[in-house]
Design a protein around this motif. Structure first.
Motif, PDB file in Angstrom:
ATOM      1  N   GLU A 172       0.808  -1.218   0.000  1.00  0.00           N
ATOM      2  CA  GLU A 172       0.000   0.000   0.000  1.00  0.00           C
ATOM      3  C   GLU A 172       0.843   1.270   0.000  1.00  0.00           C
ATOM      4  OE1 GLU A 172      -2.567  -3.301   1.652  1.00  0.00           O
ATOM      5  OE2 GLU A 172      -0.479  -2.675   1.883  1.00  0.00           O
ATOM      6  N   ASN A 173       2.105   1.166   0.428  1.00  0.00           N
ATOM      7  CA  ASN A 173       2.972   2.338   0.379  1.00  0.00           C
ATOM      8  C   ASN A 173       3.168   2.812  -1.055  1.00  0.00           C
ATOM      9  OD1 ASN A 173       3.253   2.132   3.128  1.00  0.00           O
ATOM     10  ND2 ASN A 173       5.302   1.251   3.091  1.00  0.00           N
ATOM     11  N   TYR A 174       3.093   1.884  -1.994  1.00  0.00           N
ATOM     12  CA  TYR A 174       3.220   2.244  -3.414  1.00  0.00           C
ATOM     13  C   TYR A 174       1.872   2.303  -4.127  1.00  0.00           C
ATOM     14  CZ  TYR A 174       8.277   1.844  -3.014  1.00  0.00           C
ATOM     15  OH  TYR A 174       9.590   2.040  -2.644  1.00  0.00           O
ATOM     16  N   THR A 175       0.943   1.411  -3.801  1.00  0.00           N
ATOM     17  CA  THR A 175      -0.341   1.435  -4.504  1.00  0.00           C
ATOM     18  C   THR A 175      -1.132   2.702  -4.177  1.00  0.00           C
ATOM     19  OG1 THR A 175      -1.424   0.119  -2.771  1.00  0.00           O
ATOM     20  CG2 THR A 175      -0.492  -1.077  -4.656  1.00  0.00           C
ATOM     21  N   ALA A 176      -0.854   3.323  -3.030  1.00  0.00           N
ATOM     22  CA  ALA A 176      -1.535   4.580  -2.694  1.00  0.00           C
ATOM     23  C   ALA A 176      -1.220   5.678  -3.706  1.00  0.00           C
ATOM     24  CB  ALA A 176      -1.134   5.032  -1.288  1.00  0.00           C
ATOM     25  N   GLY A 177      -0.066   5.548  -4.380  1.00  0.00           N
ATOM     26  CA  GLY A 177       0.326   6.561  -5.359  1.00  0.00           C
ATOM     27  C   GLY A 177      -0.158   6.278  -6.774  1.00  0.00           C
ATOM     28  N   ILE A 178      -0.926   5.202  -6.941  1.00  0.00           N
ATOM     29  CA  ILE A 178      -1.368   4.837  -8.292  1.00  0.00           C
ATOM     30  C   ILE A 178      -2.250   5.892  -8.948  1.00  0.00           C
ATOM     31  CG2 ILE A 178      -2.924   3.234  -9.497  1.00  0.00           C
ATOM     32  CD1 ILE A 178      -1.511   0.952  -8.069  1.00  0.00           C
ATOM     33  N   PRO A 179      -3.227   6.489  -8.260  1.00  0.00           N
ATOM     34  CA  PRO A 179      -4.024   7.533  -8.907  1.00  0.00           C
ATOM     35  C   PRO A 179      -3.161   8.673  -9.458  1.00  0.00           C
ATOM     36  CG  PRO A 179      -5.112   6.815  -6.909  1.00  0.00           C
ATOM     37  CD  PRO A 179      -3.752   6.182  -6.907  1.00  0.00           C
ATOM     38  N   ALA A 180      -2.157   9.081  -8.675  1.00  0.00           N
ATOM     39  CA  ALA A 180      -1.269  10.156  -9.136  1.00  0.00           C
ATOM     40  C   ALA A 180      -0.455   9.702 -10.340  1.00  0.00           C
ATOM     41  CB  ALA A 180      -0.341  10.589  -8.004  1.00  0.00           C
ATOM     42  N   ALA A 181       0.034   8.446 -10.303  1.00  0.00           N
ATOM     43  CA  ALA A 181       0.818   7.923 -11.422  1.00  0.00           C
ATOM     44  C   ALA A 181      -0.018   7.874 -12.697  1.00  0.00           C
ATOM     45  CB  ALA A 181       1.354   6.535 -11.081  1.00  0.00           C
ATOM     46  N   LEU A 182      -1.266   7.452 -12.569  1.00  0.00           N
ATOM     47  CA  LEU A 182      -2.145   7.394 -13.734  1.00  0.00           C
ATOM     48  C   LEU A 182      -2.405   8.791 -14.289  1.00  0.00           C
ATOM     49  CD1 LEU A 182      -4.720   4.720 -12.498  1.00  0.00           C
ATOM     50  CD2 LEU A 182      -2.953   4.421 -14.250  1.00  0.00           C
ATOM     51  N   SER A 195       0.954  -7.745  -7.669  1.00  0.00           N
ATOM     52  CA  SER A 195       0.037  -7.596  -8.802  1.00  0.00           C
ATOM     53  C   SER A 195      -1.420  -7.598  -8.356  1.00  0.00           C
ATOM     54  CB  SER A 195       0.260  -8.737  -9.818  1.00  0.00           C
ATOM     55  OG  SER A 195       0.069  -9.997  -9.203  1.00  0.00           O
ATOM     56  N   VAL A 196      -1.721  -8.362  -7.308  1.00  0.00           N
ATOM     57  CA  VAL A 196      -3.098  -8.423  -6.779  1.00  0.00           C
ATOM     58  C   VAL A 196      -3.471  -7.075  -6.165  1.00  0.00           C
ATOM     59  CG1 VAL A 196      -4.570  -9.494  -5.019  1.00  0.00           C
ATOM     60  CG2 VAL A 196      -3.027 -10.902  -6.400  1.00  0.00           C
ATOM     61  N   SER A 197      -2.562  -6.484  -5.415  1.00  0.00           N
ATOM     62  CA  SER A 197      -2.833  -5.196  -4.792  1.00  0.00           C
ATOM     63  C   SER A 197      -2.915  -4.093  -5.841  1.00  0.00           C
ATOM     64  CB  SER A 197      -1.761  -4.864  -3.755  1.00  0.00           C
ATOM     65  OG  SER A 197      -1.816  -5.765  -2.672  1.00  0.00           O
ATOM     66  N   ILE A 198      -2.109  -4.182  -6.890  1.00  0.00           N
ATOM     67  CA  ILE A 198      -2.180  -3.196  -7.967  1.00  0.00           C
ATOM     68  C   ILE A 198      -3.536  -3.291  -8.664  1.00  0.00           C
ATOM     69  CG2 ILE A 198      -1.273  -2.594 -10.252  1.00  0.00           C
ATOM     70  CD1 ILE A 198       1.521  -3.319  -9.200  1.00  0.00           C
ATOM     71  N   ALA A 199      -3.970  -4.515  -8.940  1.00  0.00           N
ATOM     72  CA  ALA A 199      -5.258  -4.714  -9.607  1.00  0.00           C
ATOM     73  C   ALA A 199      -6.394  -4.122  -8.778  1.00  0.00           C
ATOM     74  CB  ALA A 199      -5.480  -6.196  -9.864  1.00  0.00           C
ATOM     75  N   ALA A 200      -6.354  -4.340  -7.458  1.00  0.00           N
ATOM     76  CA  ALA A 200      -7.400  -3.816  -6.583  1.00  0.00           C
ATOM     77  C   ALA A 200      -7.393  -2.296  -6.580  1.00  0.00           C
ATOM     78  CB  ALA A 200      -7.191  -4.352  -5.166  1.00  0.00           C
ATOM     79  N   ALA A 201      -6.196  -1.699  -6.592  1.00  0.00           N
ATOM     80  CA  ALA A 201      -6.100  -0.247  -6.596  1.00  0.00           C
ATOM     81  C   ALA A 201      -6.599   0.334  -7.903  1.00  0.00           C
ATOM     82  CB  ALA A 201      -4.651   0.171  -6.349  1.00  0.00           C
ATOM     83  N   VAL A 202      -6.292  -0.309  -9.013  1.00  0.00           N
ATOM     84  CA  VAL A 202      -6.744   0.178 -10.315  1.00  0.00           C
ATOM     85  C   VAL A 202      -8.263   0.074 -10.413  1.00  0.00           C
ATOM     86  CG1 VAL A 202      -6.732  -0.312 -12.802  1.00  0.00           C
ATOM     87  CG2 VAL A 202      -4.580  -0.314 -11.512  1.00  0.00           C
ATOM     88  N   ALA A 203      -8.820  -1.004  -9.854  1.00  0.00           N
ATOM     89  CA  ALA A 203     -10.262  -1.212  -9.904  1.00  0.00           C
ATOM     90  C   ALA A 203     -11.011  -0.207  -9.024  1.00  0.00           C
ATOM     91  CB  ALA A 203     -10.602  -2.634  -9.494  1.00  0.00           C
ATOM     92  N   GLY A 204     -10.271   0.385  -8.094  1.00  0.00           N
ATOM     93  CA  GLY A 204     -10.866   1.385  -7.222  1.00  0.00           C
ATOM     94  C   GLY A 204     -11.595   0.794  -6.057  1.00  0.00           C
TER      95      GLY A 204
END
Length: 285
Positions: free
Chosen positions: A142-152, A276-285
């Motif tokens: 989550e330390n990295y997946t939290a930044g996914i919206p900004a990365a997108l 990859s599972v955590s990334i998928a969950a973050a992308v799905a919102g």
């Protein structure tokens, strides 16, 4: 009775969820700064007691009758050691049989700036005489997946970790490990667990996986530490948090977030959650 400090925090709530799978709600005490935020836990039959790391008098009443205490490290950088000392002293007064502490991966040798207060706390535990077990948690997905919206939004993944490999796991994986230790019939006092994910990856790998999951091409852009910290501050993060994250990325470039001992999966009896599972969950919102 098992006391979980910081029980309404992100990790604390997950630990309680995992404890409920292993013991009765009546055997769990949620120690929280603001009891009104824990009404949902009380509704489950869990005792809710006020416990403020900065108000030692609240800790004595919170720990009354406790057999075991989970000290989830404070989020207040720069104040952690003194706050943790208050918890340890209260646990000693309560004569708890086991105090578990969430430290950081390889705390004794880590180059991470945040490791210093963890080293100091571990030293306090050794000196206190309180039976204790150290859970040296690695990085959370989550330390990295939290930044996914900004990365997108920006079209790139930014960092300063270079080619450093990161052995992260989900926050829930670490919560399950804490619950396993707290309910184990085996002697835990004196043990030190180096906890990390089964798999490791670079931030370039992370960016590639995010690209795959999102359908967008997102390159990894490696910045100098000062520039990355500045970018985080520009994005709205407070200076201390931005500095911590940038320092941690630099530490990752030196191997500080890598571990291949698989002690976490051995403890929880299953493979750790793939990033990859955590990334998928973050992308799905």
């Amino acid at each position: 009775m098992i006391v979980v400090t910081g029980a309404t925090g992100q990790l604390g709530r997950l630990v309680i969820e995992q404890l409920l799978k292993r013991t009765a709600a009546s055997q769990i005490i949620a120690a929280v700064r603001s009891p009104e935020k824990a009404s949902d836990l009380a509704a489950l039959g869990i005792q809710v007691r006020q416990a403020d790391y900065s108000q030692p008098s609240t800790l004595d009443s919170a720990f009354a009758g406790a057999d075991k205490v989970l000290l989830i490290s404070s989020s207040e950088l720069g104040q952690r050691t003194s706050q943790h000392r208050a918890v340890i002293e209260a646990a000693r007064r309560a004569q708890v049989k086991l105090l578990a502490y969430t430290s950081v991966l390889h705390a004794d040798t880590s180059v991470l700036g945040l490791a210093q207060e963890h080293r100091e706390t571990e030293a306090l535990l050794r000196e206190s005489g309180v039976p204790s077990v150290i859970l040296r948690n690695g990085w959370y997905h989550e330390n990295y997946t939290a930044g996914i919206p900004a990365a997108l939004g920006l079209g790139s993944v930014y960092g300063c970790a270079g080619d450093g490999r990161i052995s992260s796991a989900s926050r829930n994986d670490y919560a399950e490990a804490a619950a396993v230790v707290l309910t184990s019939s085996e002697q835990q006092a004196g043990r030190v667990y180096e906890l990390a994910g089964d798999e490791s990856y670079t931030l370039a790998d992370f960016a590639a996986q995010l690209s795959k999951q999102s359908g967008k091409t997102l390159p990894y852009v490696n910045l100098p530490e000062a520039d990355y910290q500045g970018a985080l501050e520009h994005a709205g993060l407070p200076q201390p948090i931005a500095a911590l994250l940038a320092d941690s990325d630099t530490g990752a470039s030196k191997g500080a977030l890598y571990d291949d001992s698989r002690q976490l999966s051995a403890l929880i009896g299953r493979a750790t959650t793939p990033v990859s599972v955590s990334i998928a969950a973050a992308v799905a919102g």
